[in-house]
Motif scaffolding. Structure first.
Motif, PDB file in Angstrom:
ATOM      1  N   UNK A  94       0.823  -1.208   0.000  1.00 30.64           N
ATOM      2  CA  UNK A  94       0.000   0.000   0.000  1.00 30.64           C
ATOM      3  C   UNK A  94       0.858   1.259   0.000  1.00 30.64           C
ATOM      4  N   UNK A  95       2.049   1.150   0.565  1.00 25.97           N
ATOM      5  CA  UNK A  95       2.952   2.299   0.620  1.00 25.97           C
ATOM      6  C   UNK A  95       4.378   1.781   0.654  1.00 25.97           C
ATOM      7  N   UNK A  96       5.288   2.501  -0.022  1.00 27.26           N
ATOM      8  CA  UNK A  96       6.687   2.076  -0.100  1.00 27.26           C
ATOM      9  C   UNK A  96       7.519   3.284  -0.511  1.00 27.26           C
ATOM     10  N   UNK A  97       8.251   3.847   0.447  1.00 30.85           N
ATOM     11  CA  UNK A  97       9.005   5.065   0.175  1.00 30.85           C
ATOM     12  C   UNK A  97      10.327   5.021   0.925  1.00 30.85           C
ATOM     13  N   UNK A  98      11.358   5.537   0.289  1.00 32.61           N
ATOM     14  CA  UNK A  98      12.684   5.554   0.898  1.00 32.61           C
ATOM     15  C   UNK A  98      13.414   6.807   0.444  1.00 32.61           C
ATOM     16  N   UNK A  99      14.015   7.532   1.399  1.00 35.32           N
ATOM     17  CA  UNK A  99      14.728   8.766   1.055  1.00 35.32           C
ATOM     18  C   UNK A  99      15.648   9.154   2.198  1.00 35.32           C
ATOM     19  N   UNK A 100      16.733   9.853   1.856  1.00 36.58           N
ATOM     20  CA  UNK A 100      17.621  10.401   2.872  1.00 36.58           C
ATOM     21  C   UNK A 100      17.095  11.772   3.269  1.00 36.58           C
TER      22      UNK A 100
END
Length: 298
Positions: A94-100
């Motif tokens: 449903x949700x998948x996010x990755x960031x510095x």
């Protein structure tokens, strides 16, 4: 054709992984020159001119900082599969996010187990398009692998955009240049490269279709942290959507494994740590950079 169009639109919206890996299967074997030929400034023009002269392929090529962009407009990109491939959904992403952010890696995900259902991939890359991408990549390798490294540095990233300018389907693949070298010289497996080269499928809005120059694209320069974060997101998608694990797997542990593996591959150490946020239960886990590296070496 209507069924094919509807399938592709739904696939792009859901972020479905196409088993038609447009570049993954095209890079085995290497082509290089024993004599340095090209400088960094030569790269865009050389790739574009050779593709046109030898294969009558029209490309838009740009070098932005350390990122090489290659835009290839085509028609009739997909065709119905002669032998549709079957797989099984065990999870819903449903949700998948990755960031510095602020010196730390933030990974946010909402992934639920679901009853196992059969999924049939109904389309594949058309043979003529596969041949063209093969030819374009052979030229890209030829130019990059014969650069004069004494005079200029090689690019860090390659972003290859393949767009059906009649129907608006787009496949974008972003690769780390050293990974391209490693697969070309058999230092890593094809499967491993499939996990490292980030593939995104999109359906463009009507106003962007019939763009032979790729003017709608925002040509930007990637940084290694941006690429690492994006690859973590991509690997999570592969792991749970392909899927590569059983339905009773520990989701949090599997995400931890992805984070540790990617950080180790690219030797990233200049960051505080990673916050893993499971949005299903809002469970947060913070791992220091040292803790991530300890997991990666086990």
């Amino acid at each position: 054709m209507t069924k094919l169009k509807r399938y592709l639109r739904n696939s792009a919206k859901a972020g479905l992984l196409l088993n038609t890996l447009l570049i993954f299967s095209l890079i085995l074997g290497c082509s290089s020159s024993t004599k340095p030929t090209f400088t960094q400034e030569d790269i865009p023009d050389a790739i574009r001119d050779i593709c046109k002269k030898e294969f009558n392929i029209d490309l838009t090529t740009k070098l932005v900082g350390k990122t090489l962009w290659v835009y290839m407009p085509v028609s009739d990109m997909f065709q119905p599969s002669e032998k549709p491939e079957k797989s099984y959904d065990r999870f819903q992403i449903k949700s998948n996010d990755s960031a510095f952010e602020d010196g730390s890696l933030k990974v946010r995900y909402e992934i639920d187990p679901i009853p196992e259902t059969e999924v049939i991939q109904e389309v594949s890359l058309a043979k003529s398009i596969s041949e063209k991408t093969n030819q374009a990549w052979s030229v890209i390798r030829r130019v990059l692998f014969s650069m004069d490294r004494a005079k200029s540095a090689e690019p860090d990233f390659i972003c290859f955009v393949l767009t059906d300018i009649d129907k608006g389907y787009e496949i974008k693949q972003t690769s780390y240049y050293l990974d391209l070298k490693k697969i070309s010289y058999n230092y890593i497996s094809t499967e491993e490269y499939q996990h490292r080269a980030i593939q995104e499928v999109e359906v463009l809005p009507p106003e962007l279709v019939i763009d032979r120059e790729g003017s709608y694209i925002k040509y930007t320069d990637f940084t290694l942290p941006e690429f690492v974060a994006k690859q973590i997101q991509y690997r999570i998608r592969i792991k749970f959507q392909k899927p590569e694990i059983e339905k009773n797997a520990d989701i949090d542990k599997e995400v931890e494994k992805v984070v540790a593996a990617v950080i180790k591959i690219y030797g990233l150490k200049d960051f505080d740590g990673a916050e893993l946020n499971n949005l299903v239960d809002n469970n947060k886990l913070f791992l220091s950079a040292a803790a991530i590296w300890e997991r990666a070496t086990k």
